[in-house]
Design an enzyme around this catalytic site. Structure first.
Site, short mmCIF file in Angstrom:
data_model
loop_
_atom_site.label_atom_id
_atom_site.label_comp_id
_atom_site.label_asym_id
_atom_site.label_seq_id
_atom_site.Cartn_x
_atom_site.Cartn_y
_atom_site.Cartn_z
N LYS A 76 0.85 -1.19 0.00
CA LYS A 76 0.00 0.00 0.00
C LYS A 76 0.88 1.24 0.00
O LYS A 76 1.98 1.25 0.59
CB LYS A 76 -0.89 -0.05 1.25
CG LYS A 76 -1.95 1.03 1.34
CD LYS A 76 -2.82 0.78 2.57
CE LYS A 76 -3.91 1.82 2.76
NZ LYS A 76 -4.74 1.53 3.95
N SER A 151 -9.61 1.54 3.11
CA SER A 151 -8.77 2.37 2.26
C SER A 151 -7.74 1.58 1.45
O SER A 151 -7.15 2.10 0.50
CB SER A 151 -8.02 3.39 3.13
OG SER A 151 -7.14 2.75 4.05
N SER A 175 -9.79 -0.97 7.16
CA SER A 175 -9.24 -0.71 5.83
C SER A 175 -8.55 -1.90 5.16
O SER A 175 -8.17 -1.81 4.00
CB SER A 175 -8.28 0.47 5.88
OG SER A 175 -8.99 1.66 6.11
#
Length: 487
Positions: A76, A151, A175
């Site tokens: 990420k 997210s 997330s």
């Protein structure tokens, strides 16, 4: 369901495929398919190919491979990578190249993990759809008219779209688990402190936790065992406190008590409820005992989370001022105007909204009314979970009350989007581990996820129970997307 990591490792060790060939297959698939799902915001082919050649030399010399050696993966875009731009998908960090590696990436590099690139995310991890990214949102590989979730949407989109074998995301209020649910994957949010946060760009420091997104439970266990190491650079780090979780996956769950708090099922969609009720029957057939109880304090979870997380965000994001790194406004009269214009131009709407909320609840006159009260309620929620684990070994709940929602849904109904976090945020408030696994499909064929929640440092327990469910359903709850690498 067969471990994809183990399968590829065995193929490389036996000479069926070289690490270089495997890596090139993923890089070529990314070039072809990433434009469909926008999972990656940055490719790192040089890093990937260099590592692949190193792994092939090791195989040629007859040395055994480490568990994650040579396996193509992704990170990420809020996990620091030395020499590789890391932006949190925010304009304000444009051009920021870290001078150090996050601890999790250091650990993976020691195993010669092949980094394919950095993946999309909601800006500064603030969002539930990945659409707040300055690069545009990642799309769901099963239906590109739907979001991948947030997210960590880019990681889930890449793994679900077969453009990475696994990835690391971060989970502040769901997330990792929410996009895993939307994309039909396994997403593990470890116990707070089990995995080092050093090098993770902070959203809310007392909630954030790094964890894996994979195609099956065994792969999540393999990755977790590698990254759950004590780190002196993180003051909250404890590492793994028990034996490696992979050793516990084959244990019988007969007699295990699975708790269900009725409040988790308020307001969830009928198809989600039906899928979880079917999963409960599977657990009962495996000899588990289902225990029902009430947890009235769960109703405070969303306001507690948003007050505390936004308060921490307003403090953490104060470092972005255009002076030291990242984006800087082009025209200004003095330093104050430069900082104000830089932040106004650099941060997106959702980030500014949460900074304002956090600043408000910490301000004089409102601190006691909001922040202090939320901290007290956090203590009540922690106690409620402690009481719950006196009655059961793990808890079962929906991951999200619905399946992946359409694009631009957030813009139409921001409040309902916040509500999608209602089942995931309690775990972050209490610092507990939880794993989301697929448990069915809605009428449109979109994946439905359920989560197993454990007591602190009981990752082995929740992953074992999840793995036994996966075996009992013969992997039928996982459906691969029609793209990417199929090996």
């Amino acid at each position: 369901m067969e471990s994809r990591i183990k399968k590829l490792s065995e193929q490389m060790a036996s000479g069926q495929i070289s690490c270089l060939e495997l890596t090139k297959a993923y890089l070529e698939a990314m070039e072809k398919d990433n434009q469909k799902i926008n999972a990656y915001v940055r490719f790192t082919p040089e890093t990937a190919l260099e590592t692949a050649k190193r792994v092939d030399r090791k195989i040629a010399s007859g040395e055994p491979l480490l568990p994650l050696e040579g396996i193509p993966m992704t990170l990420k875009d809020n996990i620091s990578t030395k020499g590789i731009e890391t932006t949190c998908c925010s304009k304000i960090l444009t051009g920021y190249v870290p001078i150090y590696d996050a601890t999790v990436w250091e650990l993976l590099q020691k195993q010669n993990a092949v980094l394919l690139g950095k993946t999309n995310m909601d800006e500064f991890a603030m969002g539930s759809s990945c659409e707040t990214s300055c690069f545009g949102g990642a799309l769901n590989p099963h239906d590109t008219s739907r979001v991948a979730g947030g997210s960590s949407g880019g990681v889930a989109s890449a793994v679900g779209g077969n453009l990475a074998v696994y990835g690391l995301g971060s989970d502040t209020g769901g997330s990792i688990r929410q996009p895993a649910s939307f994309c039909g994957l396994t997403g593990l949010k470890p116990t707070y402190g089990a995995v080092s946060r050093y090098g993770l760009i902070a959203y809310a420091s007392s909630f954030d936790q790094i964890g894996p997104i994979t195609q099956n439970v065994e792969d999540a266990a393999i990755v977790y065992d590698t990254i759950s190491v004590y780190d002196e650079k993180d003051s909250t780090s404890r590492g793994k406190v028990n034996a490696p979780v992979c050793e516990s996956l084959k244990n019988s769950i007969k007699g295990r008590k699975i708790g269900i708090a009725k409040e988790y099922f308020n307001g969830i969609r009928d198809d989600v409820n039906s899928a979880i009720q079917n999963a409960i029957k599977v657990f009962e057939s495996l000899g588990a005992q289902i225990v029902y109880f009430d947890m009235p304090s769960l109703k405070y979870s969303l306001p507690v989370y948003y007050i505390l997380a936004c308060a921490e965000a307003s403090s953490n994001l104060g470092r972005y001022d255009g002076i030291r790194y990242g984006y800087k406004t082009a025209h200004y009269a003095d330093r104050n105007e430069m900082v104000c214009k830089t932040r106004n131009e650099g941060f997106g709407k959702e980030v500014k909204r949460r900074i304002l909320l956090g600043t408000y609840v910490l301000s004089a006159g409102y601190y006691d009314a909001y922040y202090k009260k939320a901290q007290n309620l956090r203590g009540e929620l922690i106690k409620a979970f402690e009481d719950a684990f006196q009655k059961c070994d793990v808890m079962l709940a929906p991951t999200v009350p619905m399946t992946a929602f359409p694009l631009n849904f957030t813009a139409k109904d921001a409040v309902e989007t916040y509500q999608t976090d209602i089942c995931t945020v309690p775990v972050n408030i209490a610092g507990l581990p939880a794993v989301s696994i697929p448990c069915g499909f809605d009428t449109a064929g979109l994946p439905i996820g359920m989560q197993l929640i454990g007591n602190r440092f009981c990752e082995a327990t929740i992953l074992n129970i999840a793995h036994q469910y996966e075996i009992a359903t013969d992997g039928q709850m996982f459906r691969t997307a029609e793209m990417g690498v199929k090996l």
